[in-house]
Design an enzyme around this catalytic site. Structure first.
Site, PDB file in Angstrom:
ATOM      1  N   ILE A  17      82.733  65.106  77.445  1.00 23.02           N
ATOM      2  CA  ILE A  17      81.883  66.106  78.092  1.00 23.02           C
ATOM      3  C   ILE A  17      82.149  66.206  79.599  1.00 23.02           C
ATOM      4  CG2 ILE A  17      79.849  64.666  78.609  1.00 23.02           C
ATOM      5  CD1 ILE A  17      78.147  67.031  77.445  1.00 23.02           C
ATOM      6  N   ASN A  30      68.633  57.677  81.318  1.00 27.71           N
ATOM      7  CA  ASN A  30      67.428  56.902  81.042  1.00 27.71           C
ATOM      8  C   ASN A  30      66.406  57.234  82.121  1.00 27.71           C
ATOM      9  OD1 ASN A  30      68.140  55.090  83.252  1.00 27.71           O
ATOM     10  ND2 ASN A  30      69.725  54.381  81.834  1.00 27.71           N
ATOM     11  N   GLY A  38      77.639  54.286  78.465  1.00 22.82           N
ATOM     12  CA  GLY A  38      77.855  55.460  77.633  1.00 22.82           C
ATOM     13  C   GLY A  38      78.170  56.715  78.427  1.00 22.82           C
ATOM     14  N   VAL A  39      77.628  57.828  77.971  1.00 23.76           N
ATOM     15  CA  VAL A  39      77.941  59.112  78.584  1.00 23.76           C
ATOM     16  C   VAL A  39      77.393  59.185  80.018  1.00 23.76           C
ATOM     17  CG1 VAL A  39      75.925  60.392  77.670  1.00 23.76           C
ATOM     18  CG2 VAL A  39      78.091  61.576  78.057  1.00 23.76           C
ATOM     19  N   ASP A  40      76.280  58.513  80.267  1.00 23.39           N
ATOM     20  CA  ASP A  40      75.663  58.466  81.600  1.00 23.39           C
ATOM     21  C   ASP A  40      76.658  57.876  82.618  1.00 23.39           C
ATOM     22  OD1 ASP A  40      73.753  58.498  83.584  1.00 23.39           O
ATOM     23  OD2 ASP A  40      72.404  57.050  82.640  1.00 23.39           O
ATOM     24  N   SER A 127      70.775  60.359  72.405  1.00 24.83           N
ATOM     25  CA  SER A 127      70.069  59.255  71.707  1.00 24.83           C
ATOM     26  C   SER A 127      70.834  58.543  70.593  1.00 24.83           C
ATOM     27  CB  SER A 127      68.717  59.720  71.123  1.00 24.83           C
ATOM     28  OG  SER A 127      67.739  59.842  72.129  1.00 24.83           O
ATOM     29  N   THR A 128      72.037  59.016  70.233  1.00 30.64           N
ATOM     30  CA  THR A 128      72.698  58.403  69.068  1.00 30.64           C
ATOM     31  C   THR A 128      73.653  57.268  69.423  1.00 30.64           C
ATOM     32  OG1 THR A 128      74.553  59.964  68.969  1.00 30.64           O
ATOM     33  CG2 THR A 128      72.547  60.568  67.787  1.00 30.64           C
ATOM     34  N   GLY A 129      73.719  56.897  70.717  1.00 34.37           N
ATOM     35  CA  GLY A 129      74.543  55.765  71.119  1.00 34.37           C
ATOM     36  C   GLY A 129      73.661  54.538  71.257  1.00 34.37           C
ATOM     37  N   TYR A 131      70.726  54.260  72.191  1.00 31.23           N
ATOM     38  CA  TYR A 131      69.338  54.465  71.770  1.00 31.23           C
ATOM     39  C   TYR A 131      69.149  54.464  70.254  1.00 31.23           C
ATOM     40  CZ  TYR A 131      67.492  55.240  76.518  1.00 31.23           C
ATOM     41  OH  TYR A 131      67.079  55.080  77.818  1.00 31.23           O
TER      42      TYR A 131
HETATM   43  P1  ADP Z   1      71.886  57.280  74.397  1.00 29.07           P
HETATM   44  O1  ADP Z   1      71.406  56.149  75.266  1.00 29.07           O
HETATM   45  O2  ADP Z   1      71.063  58.544  74.601  1.00 29.07           O
HETATM   46  O3  ADP Z   1      72.017  56.881  72.964  1.00 29.07           O
HETATM   47  P2  ADP Z   1      74.786  57.017  74.844  1.00 29.07           P
HETATM   48  O4  ADP Z   1      75.536  57.431  76.067  1.00 29.07           O
HETATM   49  O5  ADP Z   1      74.721  55.575  74.524  1.00 29.07           O
HETATM   50  O6  ADP Z   1      73.318  57.691  74.995  1.00 29.07           O
HETATM   51  O7  ADP Z   1      75.402  57.773  73.586  1.00 29.07           O
HETATM   52  C1  ADP Z   1      75.192  59.126  73.300  1.00 29.07           C
HETATM   53  C2  ADP Z   1      76.448  59.726  72.704  1.00 29.07           C
HETATM   54  O8  ADP Z   1      77.358  60.066  73.757  1.00 29.07           O
HETATM   55  C3  ADP Z   1      77.225  58.804  71.757  1.00 29.07           C
HETATM   56  O9  ADP Z   1      77.636  59.573  70.619  1.00 29.07           O
HETATM   57  C4  ADP Z   1      78.456  58.423  72.600  1.00 29.07           C
HETATM   58  O10 ADP Z   1      79.591  58.170  71.787  1.00 29.07           O
HETATM   59  C5  ADP Z   1      78.655  59.701  73.367  1.00 29.07           C
HETATM   60  N1  ADP Z   1      79.537  59.643  74.572  1.00 29.07           N
HETATM   61  C6  ADP Z   1      79.898  58.580  75.330  1.00 29.07           C
HETATM   62  N2  ADP Z   1      80.729  58.985  76.310  1.00 29.07           N
HETATM   63  C7  ADP Z   1      80.888  60.329  76.182  1.00 29.07           C
HETATM   64  C8  ADP Z   1      81.633  61.342  76.872  1.00 29.07           C
HETATM   65  N3  ADP Z   1      82.387  61.047  77.927  1.00 29.07           N
HETATM   66  N4  ADP Z   1      81.550  62.624  76.414  1.00 29.07           N
HETATM   67  C9  ADP Z   1      80.773  62.949  75.360  1.00 29.07           C
HETATM   68  N5  ADP Z   1      80.050  62.054  74.675  1.00 29.07           N
HETATM   69  C10 ADP Z   1      80.110  60.762  75.081  1.00 29.07           C
END
Ligand code: ADP
Length: 191
Positions: A17, A30, A38-40, A127-129, A131
């Site tokens: 993303i 969060n 993760g994505v954050d 939320s699917t990582g 969380y």
């Molecule tokens: P949460 O805490 O809301 O679960 P996470 O970041 O742990 O958030 O995961 C949410 C989703 O984002 C997961 O499917 C993870 O694989 C995905 N993710 C991690 N990095 C990226 C990225 N660079 N681009 C898109 N999705 C990502």
């Protein structure tokens, strides 16, 4: 995969993303808005320190961001001009209003994008990582919330992209969109 809802496009792609060129990308943040894994973490690394500075100012002004709500900042060095930060629910087994809160997270992001007159927005799988939300259930809520928003509101939003990081998650979102379009009743966000 791409469909049209009320003249807006909804696309599902596999990818990162942080590379999206939509007007906004959504961060699965969060409540403290201080970055994380993760994505954050990926968004803050790619976008640079300007994003965190705005996040800190927001928390100083209004406190921690409640689950299901969203705020908007600069996109810093990202291709996207804005990041919309939202807090999805932590999965506790489904009895803690998780479905409602997840639908709210998507809805509040779309509302904020429309209020800021944006034309396009990309979502990760909120939320699917870390969380722990089950992906099939989360995908149905994500897709049905976006489709019903586009069906029911006329806004500046022309394109919504789901950007899924791995092929399993990508497949679940494709199935959820087919289900939503095929007349099979998707699970309602309110349960
Ligand atoms: P949460 O805490 O809301 O679960 P996470 O970041 O742990 O958030 O995961 C949410 C989703 O984002 C997961 O499917 C993870 O694989 C995905 N993710 C991690 N990095 C990226 C990225 N660079 N681009 C898109 N999705 C990502």
């Amino acid at each position: 995969m791409e469909i049209t809802v009320n003249q807006a496009k909804v696309c599902i792609v596999e990818g990162d993303i942080t590379e999206q060129a939509t007007d906004a990308i959504v961060n699965a943040a969060n409540s403290g808005l201080m970055g994380g894994g993760g994505v954050d973490g990926a968004i803050h690394r790619a976008g640079g320190p300007a994003i965190l500075e705005e996040c800190k100012a927001i928390v100083a002004g209004q406190g921690r961001l409640p689950t299901g709500m969203a705020v908007i900042t600069t996109g810093g060095k990202l291709r996207a001009r804005h990041v919309i930060h939202t807090v999805g629910p932590i999965w506790h087994g489904g009895t803690e209003k998780e479905a409602e809160l997840l639908a709210s997270a998507y809805y509040q992001c779309l509302k904020l994008a429309a209020e800021n007159k944006l034309a396009s927005i990309s979502f990760p799988s909120i939320s699917t990582g870390a969380y722990g939300y089950p992906v099939d259930q989360a995908a149905r809520i994500a897709v049905s919330t976006v489709v019903s928003f586009l069906e029911n509101q006329v806004t500046t939003i022309e394109e919504v992209v789901f950007v899924l990081f791995d092929s399993r998650t990508h497949q679940r979102y494709l199935s959820a969109l087919s289900e939503a379009m095929g007349g099979t009743q998707p699970r309602s966000p309110q349960g």
